[in-house]
Design an enzyme around this catalytic site. Structure first.
Site, PDB file in Angstrom:
ATOM      1  N   TYR A  32       0.841  -1.194   0.000  1.00  0.00           N
ATOM      2  CA  TYR A  32       0.000   0.000   0.000  1.00  0.00           C
ATOM      3  C   TYR A  32       0.877   1.244   0.000  1.00  0.00           C
ATOM      4  O   TYR A  32       1.742   1.422   0.857  1.00  0.00           O
ATOM      5  CB  TYR A  32      -0.870  -0.040   1.245  1.00  0.00           C
ATOM      6  CG  TYR A  32      -1.896   1.053   1.390  1.00  0.00           C
ATOM      7  CD1 TYR A  32      -3.239   0.793   1.146  1.00  0.00           C
ATOM      8  CD2 TYR A  32      -1.545   2.327   1.818  1.00  0.00           C
ATOM      9  CE1 TYR A  32      -4.205   1.780   1.311  1.00  0.00           C
ATOM     10  CE2 TYR A  32      -2.509   3.316   1.986  1.00  0.00           C
ATOM     11  CZ  TYR A  32      -3.828   3.044   1.736  1.00  0.00           C
ATOM     12  OH  TYR A  32      -4.772   4.019   1.894  1.00  0.00           O
ATOM     13  N   TYR A  58      -6.349   4.438  -6.663  1.00  0.00           N
ATOM     14  CA  TYR A  58      -6.479   4.393  -5.212  1.00  0.00           C
ATOM     15  C   TYR A  58      -7.888   3.955  -4.850  1.00  0.00           C
ATOM     16  O   TYR A  58      -8.805   4.764  -4.772  1.00  0.00           O
ATOM     17  CB  TYR A  58      -6.169   5.766  -4.605  1.00  0.00           C
ATOM     18  CG  TYR A  58      -6.269   5.792  -3.104  1.00  0.00           C
ATOM     19  CD1 TYR A  58      -5.257   5.253  -2.313  1.00  0.00           C
ATOM     20  CD2 TYR A  58      -7.377   6.349  -2.466  1.00  0.00           C
ATOM     21  CE1 TYR A  58      -5.340   5.274  -0.930  1.00  0.00           C
ATOM     22  CE2 TYR A  58      -7.472   6.368  -1.091  1.00  0.00           C
ATOM     23  CZ  TYR A  58      -6.457   5.831  -0.326  1.00  0.00           C
ATOM     24  OH  TYR A  58      -6.536   5.844   1.045  1.00  0.00           O
TER      25      TYR A  58
END
Length: 393
Positions: free
Chosen positions: A292, A343
């Site tokens: 991430y 995202y």
């Protein structure tokens, strides 16, 4: 290896996503995006969506299991859960919850989902005070996540001597991979060193291309039992291990400014230790990593704390050449990740982790057998999940 383990008991059998958009550009509302991703995952698994009996999400997802179940016409809702806190740190935690529900027999077919439509609900990364402690931040310009976390990264570089240029390699690798991924929002928009170096500062030590995108879209994956998985797909992606949490005082930002032991970390030290203990594997067994990226520096911290490198050799290992597929020693964020694909609060990276094991990635790592997806470095709880093919069990 721990005797209490999820290893090989459940598997991902379907993945799906909506179209990915720049923030505010989706023609569909958030709920419709979620349904599109879930239906795509069901098709991928060869399932009727009505067979789904559980839902798991994270970070206050507005699309509740009850509402989704009604819209999909599921036969019976048996599980509905939400990972508390942690922002994007909850993605792997939601996968962990789904795995636990299936392994315990609480549900048979659980979908993990996340949907964002910033045109409908406002920009996700906008600046606004949200807690009482923000009165100690905002007057000094610490009004965004980037500003708050940048000080932790600066402390890390000062304490370890790691060169901040390693962050550039992370960004360039993500954009490199996006050029081979037609789903990526940054597909067709390559990034080179000069452009990165000339981009504006957002907050030191981060420039524009060190920060994740803001996007509209949805992602979903379906978890079921290992026994059933074999009947649904020739290439189940088994969950080898999962872990979430944080160390002592890892969530106390203000206190940790002064003496908190986890301040200059990504909050993965204890989480990674438990992950490897459950899996019986080591970082050397992992073929490809999806980390991430809220900020590139957080990826550097995550890779170090998961054991893929150390502060002493990070400058050497975290090079652009090492981070790209198919030739790099540590292929990273091979779909483009949060920086360059989209995202979707990190859940898209889990889809890419599964695709690597299926041999379906746009930047395929040859013979990938083990993939790791980590969620939300620098937040608490952080979480991580390890996927593997049947041969690894």
């Amino acid at each position: 290896m721990s005797a209490r383990t999820i290893r090989g008991r459940v598997a991902v059998v379907g993945v799906g996503e909506s179209t990915y958009y720049k923030h505010g550009r989706s023609p569909d509302p958030e709920f419709v995006l979620a349904l599109k991703a879930i239906l795509a995952a069901a098709r991928d698994a060869g399932l009727d969506a009505k067979e789904i009996d559980g839902f798991a999400s994270f970070s206050n997802d507005r699309n509740t299991g009850v509402r989704l179940a009604n819209a999909l016409g599921v036969h019976e809702l048996r599980w509905s859960s939400m990972q508390w806190g942690g922002g994007g740190g909850g993605a792997s935690g939601a996968v962990q919850q789904a795995a636990a529900a299936v392994a315990a027999g609480f549900a048979d077919t659980v979908v993990v989902h996340r949907s964002l439509a910033q045109g409908q609900f406002g920009r996700y990364g906008s600046s606004m005070p949200r807690k009482a402690m923000d009165s100690l931040r905002v007057p000094y310009g610490m009004s965004t996540p980037a500003a708050v976390y940048a000080s932790r990264m600066t402390r890390f570089f000062a304490e370890t001597g790691v060169n901040p240029d390693v962050q550039r390699a992370v960004s360039l690798a993500s954009y490199h991979h996006a050029q081979n991924n037609p789903r990526a929002v940054m597909h067709g928009r390559p990034l080179d060193e000069a452009t990165y170096d000339q981009s504006r500062w957002i907050v030191e030590p981060w420039r524009l291309f060190d920060l994740c995108q803001e996007n509209d879209g949805a992602a979903a994956l379906i978890v079921t039992s290992a026994e059933r998985a074999k009947d649904l797909t020739p290439t189940p992606s088994y969950i080898i291990a999962a872990a979430q949490g944080g160390g002592i005082r890892s969530g106390g930002f203000i206190e940790n400014v002064y003496d908190g032991p986890n301040y200059a970390t990504s909050d993965y030290t204890e989480v990674a230790r438990r992950l490897w203990g459950m899996s019986g594997l080591t970082p050397a067994d992992v073929d490809v990593v999806q980390s991430y990226e809220n900020f590139t520096g957080a990826v550097v911290l995550s890779l170090i704390e998961h054991g893929f490198c150390s502060p002493e050799d990070a400058d050497e290992i975290l090079s652009f050449e090492n981070l790209i597929a198919p030739s790099g020693a540590l292929p990273l964020n091979t779909s483009g990740g949060n920086l360059a694909e989209a995202y979707i609060h990190g859940l898209g990276s889990h889809i890419e982790a599964v695709r690597q094991l299926r041999g379906e990635s746009p930047n395929q790592v040859p013979g990938a057998k083990v993939s790791l997806a980590s969620s939300g470095p620098m937040v608490t709880p952080a979480s991580t999940v390890l996927f593997g093919v049947e041969e690894v069990l």
